[in-house]
Design an enzyme around this catalytic site. Sequence first.
Site, PDB file in Angstrom:
ATOM      1  N   ARG A  61      15.659 -21.315  86.219  1.00 60.62           N
ATOM      2  CA  ARG A  61      16.181 -22.462  86.942  1.00 60.62           C
ATOM      3  C   ARG A  61      17.417 -22.174  87.774  1.00 60.62           C
ATOM      4  NH1 ARG A  61      13.299 -24.064  83.200  1.00 60.62           N
ATOM      5  NH2 ARG A  61      14.349 -22.383  82.147  1.00 60.62           N
ATOM      6  N   THR A  62      18.419 -21.547  87.125  1.00 56.92           N
ATOM      7  CA  THR A  62      19.687 -21.375  87.828  1.00 56.92           C
ATOM      8  C   THR A  62      19.491 -20.495  89.052  1.00 56.92           C
ATOM      9  OG1 THR A  62      20.792 -21.612  85.700  1.00 56.92           O
ATOM     10  CG2 THR A  62      22.126 -20.777  87.513  1.00 56.92           C
ATOM     11  N   LYS A  90      22.781   4.111  88.549  1.00 58.21           N
ATOM     12  CA  LYS A  90      23.342   5.454  88.794  1.00 58.21           C
ATOM     13  C   LYS A  90      24.767   5.566  88.261  1.00 58.21           C
ATOM     14  CE  LYS A  90      21.076   5.619  93.315  1.00 58.21           C
ATOM     15  NZ  LYS A  90      21.421   5.622  94.740  1.00 58.21           N
ATOM     16  N   ARG A 111      25.514 -14.334  87.438  1.00 60.00           N
ATOM     17  CA  ARG A 111      25.280 -14.541  85.995  1.00 60.00           C
ATOM     18  C   ARG A 111      25.446 -13.187  85.306  1.00 60.00           C
ATOM     19  NH1 ARG A 111      20.554 -17.816  82.999  1.00 60.00           N
ATOM     20  NH2 ARG A 111      21.936 -19.467  83.711  1.00 60.00           N
ATOM     21  N   HIS A 139      29.105 -22.357  81.791  1.00 57.24           N
ATOM     22  CA  HIS A 139      28.050 -22.457  82.800  1.00 57.24           C
ATOM     23  C   HIS A 139      28.412 -23.706  83.614  1.00 57.24           C
ATOM     24  CE1 HIS A 139      24.315 -22.192  84.733  1.00 57.24           C
ATOM     25  NE2 HIS A 139      23.470 -22.219  83.709  1.00 57.24           N
TER      26      HIS A 139
HETATM   27  C1  NCD Z   1      20.892 -22.249  79.903  1.00 53.98           C
HETATM   28  C2  NCD Z   1      21.694 -20.992  80.044  1.00 53.98           C
HETATM   29  O1  NCD Z   1      21.260 -20.015  80.654  1.00 53.98           O
HETATM   30  O2  NCD Z   1      22.808 -21.009  79.543  1.00 53.98           O
HETATM   31  N1  NCD Z   1      19.839 -22.358  80.803  1.00 53.98           N
HETATM   32  C3  NCD Z   1      20.037 -22.720  82.105  1.00 53.98           C
HETATM   33  O3  NCD Z   1      20.865 -22.204  82.807  1.00 53.98           O
HETATM   34  N2  NCD Z   1      19.296 -23.721  82.580  1.00 53.98           N
HETATM   35  C4  NCD Z   1      20.508 -22.554  78.513  1.00 53.98           C
HETATM   36  C5  NCD Z   1      19.800 -21.523  77.698  1.00 53.98           C
HETATM   37  O4  NCD Z   1      19.523 -20.399  78.124  1.00 53.98           O
HETATM   38  O5  NCD Z   1      19.504 -21.862  76.544  1.00 53.98           O
END
Ligand code: NCD
Length: 318
Positions: A61-62, A90, A111, A139
């Site tokens: 999703r993100t 590398k 991320r 997040h």
């Molecule tokens: C969450 C995350 O990655 O922290 N998911 C997300 O970004 N929609 C929750 C999760 O991974 O459980």
Amino acid sequence: MGIIFKSRDIIDINDFSKEELLFILKTARKFDPEYVKKDRSNYTIAQGKIAALLFFEPSTRTEQSFKSAAQKIGMGIIGFDDPEATSIHKGESFSDTIRIMNSYADVLIMRHPESGAAGKAADVADIPVINAGDGANQHPTQTMLDLYTMMKEAGPPSREAGRLDGITVALMGDLKYGRTVHALSIALSHFKVKQIFISHPSLAMPAEFLQILDKRGVKYEQLDQMPSDLQADFLYQTRVQKERFKNLSEYKKIKDKFVLDASFKKFLDRGVKLMHALPRVNEIDPSLDAHPNAIYFAQARNGLYIREALLALVLGRI
Ligand code: NCD
């Protein structure tokens, strides 16, 4: 002084005041077809700008909603989601990778499995850095879409900013490692929201977050099981974060303690709205999905509008 977002990093939810959060939520409405009836053709807002997506940890999703949001407002996208396929393989250092991507893009979306990694990237980069999840820490853009969803669902559109005041939100599951609930709890503390934490004692909300709530005089309860008479406007269910456990047998022992089976329907019928950042494993029975108060798919869609708004804001295009 007005609220200025141009060139800002989005790293930590604590960096945002209540007014700033509300401003972001209001801006997101400009991208949400539920509020904007006619096509506003946002696709030229950030034309010529490039978003670099650096995903050192998996995401559906993100990552995809940021890609979609960037392109919907006219940006191009570059980046990776398999660091092993880059020069990191590398032996290139994290800061060199950031420095290079910084010179090819106008905004970095990152991320990373380590807490604090987004802040480190922001120290190196001179373009805005957006934290798309740093380890078990935070997040923030998920939190903004969660707030947006609650605001949309909590009452009639006429009740503007104070719409969250007076509600009760229960957060359940993995409150220790779940970065979504950490940032959400902090953000909710700006509003008159009662918070209920439901988890196995070993996965309770960490003290550092409770201390912030205490300082702000927020009312909260900590429970080690779901009450049979749950009184809440929202129940925010979470996935037990398997990847953060050092000891997998510990994970196996508690992973199924807080699953919602089909019997949760009676709470949905009573008006409790069920949220989840997704992905789910088994913590919400799919038979609940069709219920109008199971709102996790609508919640995920809202991520698109929040991310369009954030990108436009940090680029100074709105
Ligand atoms: C969450 C995350 O990655 O922290 N998911 C997300 O970004 N929609 C929750 C999760 O991974 O459980």
